[in-house]
Motif scaffolding. Structure first.
Motif, mmCIF file in Angstrom:
data_model
loop_
_atom_site.group_PDB
_atom_site.id
_atom_site.type_symbol
_atom_site.label_atom_id
_atom_site.label_comp_id
_atom_site.label_asym_id
_atom_site.label_seq_id
_atom_site.Cartn_x
_atom_site.Cartn_y
_atom_site.Cartn_z
ATOM 1 N N ALA A 223 0.832 -1.208 0.000
ATOM 2 C CA ALA A 223 0.000 0.000 0.000
ATOM 3 C C ALA A 223 0.865 1.257 0.000
ATOM 4 C CB ALA A 223 -0.929 -0.009 1.209
ATOM 5 N N SER A 224 1.961 1.212 0.752
ATOM 6 C CA SER A 224 2.850 2.375 0.834
ATOM 7 C C SER A 224 3.528 2.664 -0.502
ATOM 8 C CB SER A 224 3.910 2.164 1.923
ATOM 9 O OG SER A 224 4.829 1.149 1.547
ATOM 10 N N GLN A 225 3.589 1.641 -1.377
ATOM 11 C CA GLN A 225 4.199 1.815 -2.696
ATOM 12 C C GLN A 225 3.153 2.018 -3.798
ATOM 13 O OE1 GLN A 225 7.702 -0.804 -3.616
ATOM 14 N NE2 GLN A 225 7.180 -1.799 -1.677
ATOM 15 N N GLY A 226 1.879 2.054 -3.379
ATOM 16 C CA GLY A 226 0.815 2.277 -4.346
ATOM 17 C C GLY A 226 0.397 1.038 -5.102
ATOM 18 N N PHE A 227 0.752 -0.141 -4.606
ATOM 19 C CA PHE A 227 0.367 -1.392 -5.261
ATOM 20 C C PHE A 227 -1.019 -1.826 -4.783
ATOM 21 C CE2 PHE A 227 5.154 -2.497 -5.287
ATOM 22 C CZ PHE A 227 5.334 -1.792 -6.475
ATOM 23 N N THR A 229 -3.873 -3.981 -3.010
ATOM 24 C CA THR A 229 -3.805 -4.814 -1.803
ATOM 25 C C THR A 229 -5.076 -5.637 -1.573
ATOM 26 O OG1 THR A 229 -4.603 -2.965 -0.454
ATOM 27 C CG2 THR A 229 -2.212 -3.242 -0.617
ATOM 28 N N THR A 235 -1.024 -8.233 -5.588
ATOM 29 C CA THR A 235 0.037 -7.538 -4.852
ATOM 30 C C THR A 235 1.396 -8.148 -5.188
ATOM 31 O OG1 THR A 235 -1.484 -7.103 -3.014
ATOM 32 C CG2 THR A 235 0.862 -6.899 -2.555
ATOM 33 N N SER A 242 7.197 -4.563 -10.819
ATOM 34 C CA SER A 242 7.923 -3.335 -10.504
ATOM 35 C C SER A 242 9.428 -3.600 -10.445
ATOM 36 C CB SER A 242 7.437 -2.771 -9.162
ATOM 37 O OG SER A 242 8.234 -1.676 -8.760
#
Length: 251
Positions: A223-227, A229, A235, A242
């Motif tokens: 989530a912190s990398q915008g993926f 979830t 994910t 990436s």
């Protein structure tokens, strides 16, 4: 306490690095899911743990024992299932396991217990050459489980099994730490399979460790990398994609 711990573990072949300085931390009594696409370096790492190929850098300890100094002691405490297990086709499933039992110096009852655990008791007297792929996978798992070793290293143990067989083996693996007090390292290229049985996971891609932790920590990290979830498989794939883009598609 970590049952398996590596420090910058590396395996290189000429100009190709299969495992690139990974540091794993596998707690005692855990089911640790080792994830990554085919060719990520999972099998190579497991082979190093079993002394089947030598590291070219870094170090590892298993059960508090240092490799290579304590190699034989490590092997005595480790049950393994690596790639397609090989058996004597003219011998029965029971006879194949009895060879393993005698090598390990175990009581005769160990064979019946192992066959029962993997659901092969009814086929114990059939020659191994008549076994289906799924039955051979079960026999390989029985060979790893015989004697109830404290450490199990299982490489893609559900390959070739039908959905019912996959569910049964997953349930068995999930139950092993509580039933026998063992630690399980199990690899797969499918997160959907691992998330149903693992306490912690490590994600490998092109020999590099991208993530290590719980599934909840993976969600937070993603989530912190915008993926995405919502779906853990997405994910996982986003994390791999990436990393591949950052590497420019090169190994």
């Amino acid at each position: 306490m970590y049952m398996i711990e590596t420090k910058n573990l590396t395996k290189s072949y000429a100009d190709f690095t299969a495992v690139a300085g990974i540091s794993l931390h596998i707690p005692k009594g855990a089911v640790y899911g080792f994830l990554g696409p085919n060719g990520a370096g999972k099998s190579t790492t497991m082979k190093m743990f079993l002394g089947l190929t030598a590291p070219t850098g870094g170090s590892f300890r298993i059960g508090g024992k240092q490799f290579p100094r304590d190699r034989m002691r490590i092997l005595k405490e480790t049950g393994s299932f690596i790639e397609a297990p090989a058996f004597y086709g003219n011998l029965t499933g029971e006879e194949n396991l009895d060879i393993v039992r005698r090598i390990l110096g175990l009581p005769k009852s160990a064979v019946s217990e192992a066959l029962e655990l993997v659901g092969l008791s009814a086929h114990r007297h059939r020659p191994a050459r008549t076994y289906s792929l799924g039955m051979k996978q079960r026999l390989g798992l029985a060979s790893a489980l015989i004697g109830r070793p404290p450490i199990l290293i299982l490489d893609e143990p559900t390959n070739g099994l039908d959905p019912v067989g996959i569910h049964e083996i997953r349930t068995l693996i999930r139950s092993l730490p509580e039933r026998f007090g063992c630690t399980v390292l199990v690899s797969s290229h499918l997160l959907s399979e691992i998330e149903l049985m693992a306490d912690r996971i490590g994600i490998l891609n092109h020999g590099h460790l991208l993530f290590e932790g719980t599934l909840d920590e993976l969600k937070f990290n993603a989530a912190s990398q915008g993926f995405p979830t919502d779906n853990l498989e997405e994910t996982f794939l986003a994390l791999i994609e990436s990393d591949n883009l950052q590497r420019g598609g090169a190994r």
